[in-house]
Design a protein around this motif. Structure first.
Motif, PDB file in Angstrom:
ATOM      1  N   THR A  36     -16.829  12.670  42.293  1.00 13.70           N
ATOM      2  CA  THR A  36     -15.580  13.454  42.180  1.00 13.70           C
ATOM      3  C   THR A  36     -15.830  14.953  42.363  1.00 13.70           C
ATOM      4  OG1 THR A  36     -15.704  13.593  39.760  1.00 13.70           O
ATOM      5  CG2 THR A  36     -14.488  11.732  40.673  1.00 13.70           C
ATOM      6  N   ARG A  41     -15.278  20.213  45.494  1.00 16.10           N
ATOM      7  CA  ARG A  41     -15.978  21.123  46.406  1.00 16.10           C
ATOM      8  C   ARG A  41     -15.272  21.165  47.770  1.00 16.10           C
ATOM      9  NH1 ARG A  41     -21.349  22.614  45.222  1.00 16.10           N
ATOM     10  NH2 ARG A  41     -21.971  21.931  43.147  1.00 16.10           N
ATOM     11  N   SER A 105     -15.674  26.120  40.267  1.00 13.65           N
ATOM     12  CA  SER A 105     -15.192  26.032  38.886  1.00 13.65           C
ATOM     13  C   SER A 105     -13.821  26.681  38.732  1.00 13.65           C
ATOM     14  CB  SER A 105     -16.182  26.678  37.923  1.00 13.65           C
ATOM     15  OG  SER A 105     -17.230  25.797  37.651  1.00 13.65           O
ATOM     16  N   ARG A 114      -6.085  19.239  40.306  1.00 11.35           N
ATOM     17  CA  ARG A 114      -6.601  18.112  39.518  1.00 11.35           C
ATOM     18  C   ARG A 114      -5.684  16.898  39.655  1.00 11.35           C
ATOM     19  NH1 ARG A 114     -10.967  19.836  37.108  1.00 11.35           N
ATOM     20  NH2 ARG A 114     -11.310  17.683  36.476  1.00 11.35           N
ATOM     21  N   ARG A 135     -16.655  15.271  35.593  1.00 15.86           N
ATOM     22  CA  ARG A 135     -16.500  15.941  34.303  1.00 15.86           C
ATOM     23  C   ARG A 135     -15.423  15.280  33.450  1.00 15.86           C
ATOM     24  NH1 ARG A 135     -19.694  18.004  37.177  1.00 15.86           N
ATOM     25  NH2 ARG A 135     -20.615  20.083  37.103  1.00 15.86           N
ATOM     26  N   ASP A 136     -14.462  14.603  34.106  1.00 15.47           N
ATOM     27  CA  ASP A 136     -13.323  14.027  33.378  1.00 15.47           C
ATOM     28  C   ASP A 136     -13.094  12.571  33.769  1.00 15.47           C
ATOM     29  OD1 ASP A 136     -12.523  14.330  35.987  1.00 15.47           O
ATOM     30  OD2 ASP A 136     -10.505  15.018  35.499  1.00 15.47           O
ATOM     31  N   ARG A 185     -21.097  27.960  34.685  1.00 18.19           N
ATOM     32  CA  ARG A 185     -20.369  26.730  35.029  1.00 18.19           C
ATOM     33  C   ARG A 185     -20.061  25.909  33.786  1.00 18.19           C
ATOM     34  NH1 ARG A 185     -21.091  22.672  39.326  1.00 18.19           N
ATOM     35  NH2 ARG A 185     -23.131  23.271  40.067  1.00 18.19           N
ATOM     36  N   ASP A 189     -16.312  24.977  32.835  1.00 22.43           N
ATOM     37  CA  ASP A 189     -15.969  23.543  32.863  1.00 22.43           C
ATOM     38  C   ASP A 189     -15.582  23.021  31.471  1.00 22.43           C
ATOM     39  OD1 ASP A 189     -16.593  23.609  35.528  1.00 22.43           O
ATOM     40  OD2 ASP A 189     -18.498  22.526  35.363  1.00 22.43           O
ATOM     41  N   ARG A 192     -11.936  25.063  30.077  1.00 22.48           N
ATOM     42  CA  ARG A 192     -10.653  25.129  30.785  1.00 22.48           C
ATOM     43  C   ARG A 192      -9.600  24.290  30.049  1.00 22.48           C
ATOM     44  NH1 ARG A 192     -13.213  21.740  35.417  1.00 22.48           N
ATOM     45  NH2 ARG A 192     -12.986  19.698  34.477  1.00 22.48           N
TER      46      ARG A 192
HETATM   47  O1   DC Z   1     -20.751  17.795  40.016  1.00 25.31           O
HETATM   48  P1   DC Z   1     -20.638  19.064  40.871  1.00 25.31           P
HETATM   49  O2   DC Z   1     -21.584  20.143  40.481  1.00 25.31           O
HETATM   50  O3   DC Z   1     -20.664  18.775  42.329  1.00 25.31           O
HETATM   51  O4   DC Z   1     -19.160  19.589  40.526  1.00 25.31           O
HETATM   52  C1   DC Z   1     -18.689  20.809  41.029  1.00 25.31           C
HETATM   53  C2   DC Z   1     -17.609  21.375  40.145  1.00 25.31           C
HETATM   54  O5   DC Z   1     -16.428  20.569  40.259  1.00 25.31           O
HETATM   55  C3   DC Z   1     -17.907  21.472  38.656  1.00 25.31           C
HETATM   56  O6   DC Z   1     -18.449  22.714  38.318  1.00 25.31           O
HETATM   57  C4   DC Z   1     -16.561  21.279  38.022  1.00 25.31           C
HETATM   58  C5   DC Z   1     -15.739  20.542  39.033  1.00 25.31           C
HETATM   59  N1   DC Z   1     -15.470  19.153  38.676  1.00 25.31           N
HETATM   60  C6   DC Z   1     -14.394  18.909  37.870  1.00 25.31           C
HETATM   61  O7   DC Z   1     -13.749  19.841  37.421  1.00 25.31           O
HETATM   62  N2   DC Z   1     -14.051  17.635  37.563  1.00 25.31           N
HETATM   63  C7   DC Z   1     -14.772  16.604  38.030  1.00 25.31           C
HETATM   64  N3   DC Z   1     -14.415  15.354  37.716  1.00 25.31           N
HETATM   65  C8   DC Z   1     -15.903  16.840  38.846  1.00 25.31           C
HETATM   66  C9   DC Z   1     -16.245  18.142  39.142  1.00 25.31           C
END
Ligand code: DC
Length: 234
Positions: A36, A41, A105, A114, A135-136, A185, A189, A192
């Motif tokens: 995700t 990105r 971020s 989102r 992250r979620d 980050r 993250d 927020r």
């Molecule tokens: O896992 P990554 O480093 O490629 O993720 C990049 C950014 O994307 C991370 O800093 C926060 C965001 N992200 C998010 O908000 N929710 C997710 N499910 C995955 C990533």
């Protein structure tokens, strides 16, 4: 238990080992791997290429809705990234640039972005047999997953891993700069308003600081097998 989908979610901070572990598990379990973060990105790249301010929600959501993001994880092994196509262009490496890393971020704080991506992520998991990483993914995208993992590691270890990753790419690294980037980050993250990085309800916390990759994979596979045995017997 029977309403639980055959889905594993793996959330955690940058450098906790999520991608490596998720890719190995997906291959071994023959699950679809959904990165995700790569989707956030890709939207960030879209904003940068169109010269849009990373906080301009309306314009970014408009651009995102007109775009097509495709993930192809079929060839992903732990040493390569998921192949990402944005509007028919392969952007697999472009989304890993420092510029995208610095803005992602901010873009991922936008609720409209989102909402749009969560819808796509849910549609990708509608048939089950998927591993989501982010992250979620356990708290928001698939709260009904059969197994929700929260991976973490000490800051020291995460800095070490990021250094190794940069070295592998032939890029110079500076400890202090890496530490700042990771801490920044983590802060954005987890603080927020919309879908911050949290331990999901009923999530299993695994601290990977002192664990070998293989050990983490085995631990998750055992947890998954226990849950599916239980589900099949229920
Ligand atoms: O896992 P990554 O480093 O490629 O993720 C990049 C950014 O994307 C991370 O800093 C926060 C965001 N992200 C998010 O908000 N929710 C997710 N499910 C995955 C990533």
């Amino acid at each position: 238990m029977s309403d639980k989908k055959n889905i594993i979610t793996i959330d955690g901070p940058a450098g906790s080992g999520k991608s490596t572990i998720a890719k190995i598990l997906a291959r071994e379990l023959r699950f679809n791997y959904i990165d995700t973060g790569a989707m956030y990105r890709a939207i960030t790249l879209l904003a940068i290429r169109n010269g849009v301010d990373p906080e301009d929600e309306e314009t970014i959501v408009g651009l995102a809705k007109k775009s097509v993001i495709k993930l192809d994880s079929s060839s992903a092994d732990e040493n390569s990234y998921t192949s990402i196509n944005l509007n028919n262009e392969n952007v697999t490496m472009d989304i890993r640039s420092a510029e995208v890393g610095a803005a992602v971020s901010i873009v991922s704080k936008l609720s409209g972005v989102r909402k749009h991506l969560v819808e796509i992520q849910r549609s990708l998991t509608s048939n089950g047999n998927a591993i989501l990483e982010g992250r979620d993914t356990g708290s928001v995208v698939c709260p009904n997953a059969i197994l929700k993992i929260y991976l973490t590691a000490s800051l020291k270890e995460r800095i070490k891993r990021r250094k190794l990753q940069l070295k592998g790419k032939g890029q110079a690294s500076d400890d202090a700069a890496i530490k700042r980037e990771i801490q920044n980050r983590d802060r954005i993250d987890s603080t927020r308003k919309d879908s911050p990085l949290i331990i999901p309800e009923n999530g299993v916390i695994i601290d990977t600081s002192k664990m070998a990759i293989k050990e983490v994979v085995e631990k998750i596979k055992n947890l998954y097998n226990e849950r599916t045995d239980f589900k099949n017997k229920a």
